[in-house]
Enzyme design. Structure first.
Site, PDB file in Angstrom:
ATOM      1  N   TRP A   1      -2.574  23.285 -12.323  1.00 44.95           N
ATOM      2  CA  TRP A   1      -1.791  22.389 -11.462  1.00 44.95           C
ATOM      3  C   TRP A   1      -0.349  22.399 -11.983  1.00 44.95           C
ATOM      4  O   TRP A   1      -0.124  22.252 -13.188  1.00 44.95           O
ATOM      5  CB  TRP A   1      -2.325  20.947 -11.473  1.00 44.95           C
ATOM      6  CG  TRP A   1      -1.349  20.059 -10.752  1.00 44.95           C
ATOM      7  CD1 TRP A   1      -1.124  20.020  -9.419  1.00 44.95           C
ATOM      8  CD2 TRP A   1      -0.383  19.170 -11.354  1.00 44.95           C
ATOM      9  NE1 TRP A   1      -0.092  19.149  -9.143  1.00 44.95           N
ATOM     10  CE2 TRP A   1       0.379  18.616 -10.292  1.00 44.95           C
ATOM     11  CE3 TRP A   1      -0.095  18.796 -12.667  1.00 44.95           C
ATOM     12  CZ2 TRP A   1       1.414  17.703 -10.516  1.00 44.95           C
ATOM     13  CZ3 TRP A   1       0.936  17.890 -12.886  1.00 44.95           C
ATOM     14  CH2 TRP A   1       1.681  17.345 -11.821  1.00 44.95           C
TER      15      TRP A   1
ATOM     16  N   LYS B   1      -1.160  19.927  -3.977  1.00 47.71           N
ATOM     17  CA  LYS B   1      -0.812  18.520  -3.813  1.00 47.71           C
ATOM     18  C   LYS B   1       0.225  18.385  -2.732  1.00 47.71           C
ATOM     19  O   LYS B   1       0.845  19.367  -2.309  1.00 47.71           O
ATOM     20  CB  LYS B   1      -0.445  18.003  -5.202  1.00 47.71           C
ATOM     21  CG  LYS B   1       0.803  17.259  -5.464  1.00 47.71           C
ATOM     22  CD  LYS B   1       0.685  16.674  -6.869  1.00 47.71           C
ATOM     23  CE  LYS B   1       1.220  15.265  -6.904  1.00 47.71           C
ATOM     24  NZ  LYS B   1       1.046  14.628  -8.190  1.00 47.71           N
TER      25      LYS B   1
ATOM     26  N   HIS C   1     -11.283  16.960  -8.304  1.00 49.69           N
ATOM     27  CA  HIS C   1     -10.711  15.895  -9.117  1.00 49.69           C
ATOM     28  C   HIS C   1     -10.937  14.623  -8.325  1.00 49.69           C
ATOM     29  O   HIS C   1     -10.348  14.438  -7.258  1.00 49.69           O
ATOM     30  CB  HIS C   1      -9.202  16.082  -9.327  1.00 49.69           C
ATOM     31  CG  HIS C   1      -8.875  16.864 -10.550  1.00 49.69           C
ATOM     32  ND1 HIS C   1      -7.591  17.063 -10.976  1.00 49.69           N
ATOM     33  CD2 HIS C   1      -9.674  17.485 -11.454  1.00 49.69           C
ATOM     34  CE1 HIS C   1      -7.608  17.790 -12.079  1.00 49.69           C
ATOM     35  NE2 HIS C   1      -8.860  18.068 -12.388  1.00 49.69           N
TER      36      HIS C   1
HETATM   37  C1  RNT Z   1      -1.481  15.652 -10.777  1.00 48.52           C
HETATM   38  C2  RNT Z   1      -2.799  16.318 -10.790  1.00 48.52           C
HETATM   39  C3  RNT Z   1      -3.288  16.772 -12.125  1.00 48.52           C
HETATM   40  C4  RNT Z   1      -3.066  15.753 -13.217  1.00 48.52           C
HETATM   41  C5  RNT Z   1      -3.756  16.066 -14.518  1.00 48.52           C
HETATM   42  C6  RNT Z   1      -3.233  15.241 -15.644  1.00 48.52           C
HETATM   43  O1  RNT Z   1      -1.136  15.124  -9.570  1.00 48.52           O
HETATM   44  O2  RNT Z   1      -3.753  15.487 -10.193  1.00 48.52           O
HETATM   45  O3  RNT Z   1      -4.616  17.136 -12.027  1.00 48.52           O
HETATM   46  O4  RNT Z   1      -3.462  14.473 -12.814  1.00 48.52           O
HETATM   47  O5  RNT Z   1      -3.691  17.405 -14.756  1.00 48.52           O
HETATM   48 ZN    ZN Z   2      -5.806  16.185 -10.265  1.00 52.59          ZN
END
Ligand code: RNT
Ligand code: ZN
Length: 417
Positions: free
Chosen positions: A183, A224, A283
């Site tokens: 990410w 994202k 996630h």
């Molecule tokens: C960020 C992403 C990512 C982070 C982590 C800490 O918007 O969600 O996954 O939250 O890597």
């Molecule tokens: Zn994430």
């Protein structure tokens, strides 16, 4: 308790649900628990870098873990208050060095994670891994893998390569695959003049990172929609990564349910991806108005996500990871609530007469389907949940908080100063 369970079980069995089978299944489903809830995503580098990358922790509840022994002790406390099978999800920023030794992000080695590997082994946890493309001086103008500055782009490509090698080494050591999730924060605050250029550079960077075949690594990319300070444009958008994963066998598209427009639902995306990919990493978080990463609760969308995993027989294909960070409450309790919520949602889904519900849909009996759905909501779910917790040797709903409080009094509150 036993009486309540037997009664509840009979209610579910009357609907054709096999309760014992559900409990047996649930205890084998691994939940990958993120290490970063324990220290507000700060990591161990101590460079004085604040959390960056358009993500934020808010709050200053006392007791933040400041090092490996505190973080692992807190993690263990939290896990002792939650049922189910666990993995631990690490970030590269949690590397550990011998006194006097130092390595920048582009020079990290498996041995910098030796203590984590030993910890995982001791406790029977699988490990997942994330390169850390934030909170570092080489993140220039919020850019990493898509930077037009070649030295910046190169540095982060090297970081990605190191992290995949570390993931492979961990997989080898544990004899169990490691999910390695990319990410990046890259984006722009205001309307860009070039939306394609950065994406072409990101594509090239990813190709370089994924060039090496590394056994034991399950690669994935996380899209994202926007970040704080990067509201107008995100290089790694959903379409970008989904297309990347679809055209690169072995690279998967990770769905974070905080990373879409508010009416877009990850529960609906899971079956779409299951039609094309053999794995779908997640996630699980709780966005409140934005990607706020609030603690995961036993809510409608979480239940819907769990239902899509369970009724599509995808418990082994969907890789469940948690991703939230709340610094405004007891951090151990935050972990406990998040993990318990995920477990509850899975149990809730396992206690649905899914085949019968699919049949009603295919027969167009939406009246009966609606009635059954509503009936399920008032079934004695809590009695089955309590029994599961008891069998797993963890405290019930009314008991765990006192234990978290005792830990707070005896351990967390002594960390100040
Ligand atoms: C960020 C992403 C990512 C982070 C982590 C800490 O918007 O969600 O996954 O939250 O890597
Ligand atoms: Zn994430």
């Amino acid at each position: 308790m036993e009486e309540r369970y037997q009664w509840a079980k009979a209610q579910y069995e009357a609907l054709g649900v096999r309760v014992e089978e559900a409990l047996e299944k649930l205890k084998e489903v691994p939940i990958s628990v993120h290490c970063w809830q324990g220290d507000d995503v700060l990591g161990f580098e101590n460079r004085g870098e604040a959390l960056s990358g358009g993500i934020q922790t808010t709050g200053n509840y006392p007791g933040r873990a400041r090092n490996f022994s505190e973080l692992t002790a807190d993690f263990q406390k939290a896990m002792s208050l939650t049922p189910g099978k666990k993995r631990i999800n690490l970030h590269a920023s949690y590397a550990m060095f011998e006194p006097g030794e130092e390595a920048d992000r582009n020079a990290l080695l498996p041995r910098h994670f030796a203590k984590w590997i030993a910890f995982a082994k001791e406790n029977g946890y699988g490990v997942d891994f994330n390169p850390t493309f934030f909170s570092h001086p080489m993140v220039t103008d919020n850019l990493t893998l898509s930077s037009p500055k070649e030295e910046v782009r190169r540095f982060w490509v090297e970081h990605g390569i190191c992290c995949r090698r570390i993931s492979s080494a961990i997989a080898e050591e544990l004899q169990s695959p490691v999910l390695c999730n990319v990410w990046i924060p890259d984006g722009y605050k205001d309307i860009p003049a070039d939306r394609l250029g950065p994406r072409e550079r990101l594509k090239k960077s990813l190709d370089e990172i994924f060039a090496e075949r590394l056994p034991g690594v399950i690669d994935c990319v996380e899209s994202k929609v926007f970040g704080i300070g990067m509201e107008s444009y995100t290089v790694g958008s959903s379409e970008f990564y989904l297309s990347y994963a679809a055209s690169h066998p072995g690279v998967y598209d990770l769905l974070d349910n905080g990373h879409y427009h508010p009416t877009e639902m990850v529960s609906d995306k899971i079956p779409s991806l299951l039609a094309f990919f053999d794995k779908v990493p997640l996630h699980v978080t709780r966005p409140v108005r934005w990607d706020s990463d609030h603690v995961v609760l036993f809510e409608d969308e979480l239940r819907e996500i769990a239902k899509e995993i369970v009724r599509n027989q995808a418990l082994e294909r969907v890789l469940i990871g948690l991703d939230f960070f709340d610094a405004s409450i007891n951090r151990v309790a935050a972990w406990v609530v998040g993990v318990r919520s995920m477990e509850k949602a899975l149990l809730y889904a396992l206690l649905q007469p899914s085949e019968e519900m699919k049949r009603l849909q295919d027969e167009m009996d939406f009246t009966a389907l609606m009635a059954l759905n509503e009936r399920l909501k008032t079934m004695p779910f809590g009695d089955v949940w309590d029994c599961y917790c008891q069998r797993q040797g963890v405290p019930g709903e009314g008991e765990w908080l006192e234990q978290a409080r005792t830990y707070e009094r005896e351990v967390l509150l002594h960390r100040e100063g």
